[in-house]
Design a protein around this motif. Sequence first.
Motif, mmCIF file in Angstrom:
data_model
loop_
_atom_site.group_PDB
_atom_site.id
_atom_site.type_symbol
_atom_site.label_atom_id
_atom_site.label_comp_id
_atom_site.label_asym_id
_atom_site.label_seq_id
_atom_site.Cartn_x
_atom_site.Cartn_y
_atom_site.Cartn_z
ATOM 1 N N VAL A 168 -8.985 3.032 6.739
ATOM 2 C CA VAL A 168 -7.692 4.085 5.833
ATOM 3 C C VAL A 168 -6.837 5.111 6.843
ATOM 4 C CG1 VAL A 168 -9.048 2.831 3.809
ATOM 5 C CG2 VAL A 168 -9.790 5.144 4.398
ATOM 6 N N PRO A 190 -7.859 -2.991 3.671
ATOM 7 C CA PRO A 190 -7.316 -2.378 4.562
ATOM 8 C C PRO A 190 -7.719 -3.731 5.897
ATOM 9 C CG PRO A 190 -8.819 -0.520 3.386
ATOM 10 C CD PRO A 190 -8.953 -2.252 2.595
ATOM 11 N N CYS A 244 -4.617 1.014 0.143
ATOM 12 C CA CYS A 244 -4.215 -0.849 -0.842
ATOM 13 C C CYS A 244 -3.828 -1.132 -2.503
ATOM 14 C CB CYS A 244 -4.872 -1.627 0.319
ATOM 15 S SG CYS A 244 -4.652 -1.475 2.157
ATOM 16 N N TYR A 303 -5.580 -6.022 -2.667
ATOM 17 C CA TYR A 303 -5.493 -5.523 -0.929
ATOM 18 C C TYR A 303 -6.864 -4.884 -0.899
ATOM 19 C CZ TYR A 303 -1.006 -8.176 -1.864
ATOM 20 O OH TYR A 303 -0.193 -9.282 -2.505
ATOM 21 N N GLY A 347 0.849 -1.281 -0.112
ATOM 22 C CA GLY A 347 0.080 -0.392 -0.157
ATOM 23 C C GLY A 347 0.410 1.737 -0.533
ATOM 24 N N CYS A 398 -2.263 -3.534 4.934
ATOM 25 C CA CYS A 398 -2.681 -4.367 4.316
ATOM 26 C C CYS A 398 -3.072 -5.467 3.546
ATOM 27 C CB CYS A 398 -2.597 -3.789 2.056
ATOM 28 S SG CYS A 398 -2.195 -1.797 2.568
#
Length: 72
Positions: A49, A45, A39, A43, A21, A65
Amino acid sequence: MGYSPLVPVAGCSPPSPPTNGRINEYHNGSVGASLTFQCNTGYLPHQLVTSTCMANGNWVPIPQCILAGIHY
Protein backbone atom coordinates in the motif's frame (compact mmCIF):
# COMPACT_ATOMS: atom_id res chain seq x y z
CA MET A 1 37.16 28.45 -10.57
CA GLY A 2 35.03 25.38 -11.37
CA TYR A 3 31.86 25.36 -13.38
CA SER A 4 28.82 23.34 -12.29
CA PRO A 5 26.13 22.92 -14.93
CA LEU A 6 22.56 22.95 -13.73
CA VAL A 7 21.16 19.45 -13.58
CA PRO A 8 17.40 19.03 -13.64
CA VAL A 9 16.02 17.48 -10.48
CA ALA A 10 14.39 14.13 -11.19
CA GLY A 11 11.10 13.25 -9.64
CA CYS A 12 7.65 11.80 -10.20
CA SER A 13 4.48 13.43 -11.40
CA PRO A 14 1.52 13.30 -9.02
CA PRO A 15 0.05 9.82 -9.37
CA SER A 16 -3.48 9.03 -10.43
CA PRO A 17 -5.47 7.15 -7.82
CA PRO A 18 -5.76 3.42 -8.46
CA THR A 19 -8.98 2.14 -10.01
CA ASN A 20 -11.26 1.24 -7.09
CA GLY A 21 -9.08 3.12 -4.61
CA ARG A 22 -7.66 6.47 -3.54
CA ILE A 23 -4.38 8.10 -2.57
CA ASN A 24 -4.25 8.61 1.21
CA GLU A 25 -0.98 10.43 1.65
CA TYR A 26 1.09 12.26 -0.98
CA HIS A 27 3.45 15.11 -0.05
CA ASN A 28 5.68 15.56 -3.08
CA GLY A 29 7.16 13.74 -6.04
CA SER A 30 10.83 13.99 -5.16
CA VAL A 31 13.00 10.91 -5.63
CA GLY A 32 12.65 8.67 -2.58
CA ALA A 33 9.32 10.19 -1.54
CA SER A 34 6.54 7.77 -0.78
CA LEU A 35 2.77 7.73 -0.97
CA THR A 36 0.15 5.50 0.55
CA PHE A 37 -3.14 4.43 -0.94
CA GLN A 38 -6.27 2.64 0.16
CA CYS A 39 -8.62 0.37 -1.76
CA ASN A 40 -12.39 0.72 -1.75
CA THR A 41 -14.56 -1.76 0.16
CA GLY A 42 -14.46 -5.15 -1.53
CA TYR A 43 -11.01 -4.54 -3.05
CA LEU A 44 -7.53 -5.35 -1.79
CA PRO A 45 -4.08 -3.98 -2.67
CA HIS A 46 -2.39 -6.10 -5.34
CA GLN A 47 1.01 -5.48 -3.74
CA LEU A 48 2.08 -3.02 -1.04
CA VAL A 49 0.00 0.00 0.00
CA THR A 50 3.09 2.21 -0.21
CA SER A 51 4.75 3.32 -3.46
CA THR A 52 8.12 5.07 -3.78
CA CYS A 53 9.22 7.65 -6.36
CA MET A 54 12.18 6.31 -8.31
CA ALA A 55 14.90 8.31 -10.11
CA ASN A 56 13.43 7.27 -13.49
CA GLY A 57 10.21 9.16 -12.68
CA ASN A 58 8.05 6.11 -11.92
CA TRP A 59 6.17 5.15 -8.77
CA VAL A 60 7.08 1.61 -7.67
CA PRO A 61 5.06 -0.47 -7.19
CA ILE A 62 2.19 1.06 -9.16
CA PRO A 63 -0.83 1.26 -6.84
CA GLN A 64 -3.39 -1.37 -7.84
CA CYS A 65 -6.60 -2.56 -6.20
CA ILE A 66 -8.05 -5.94 -7.12
CA LEU A 67 -11.39 -7.51 -6.32
CA ALA A 68 -11.21 -9.41 -3.04
CA GLY A 69 -11.07 -13.16 -3.59
CA ILE A 70 -9.18 -12.91 -6.90
CA HIS A 71 -5.68 -14.39 -6.79
CA TYR A 72 -2.96 -13.46 -9.28
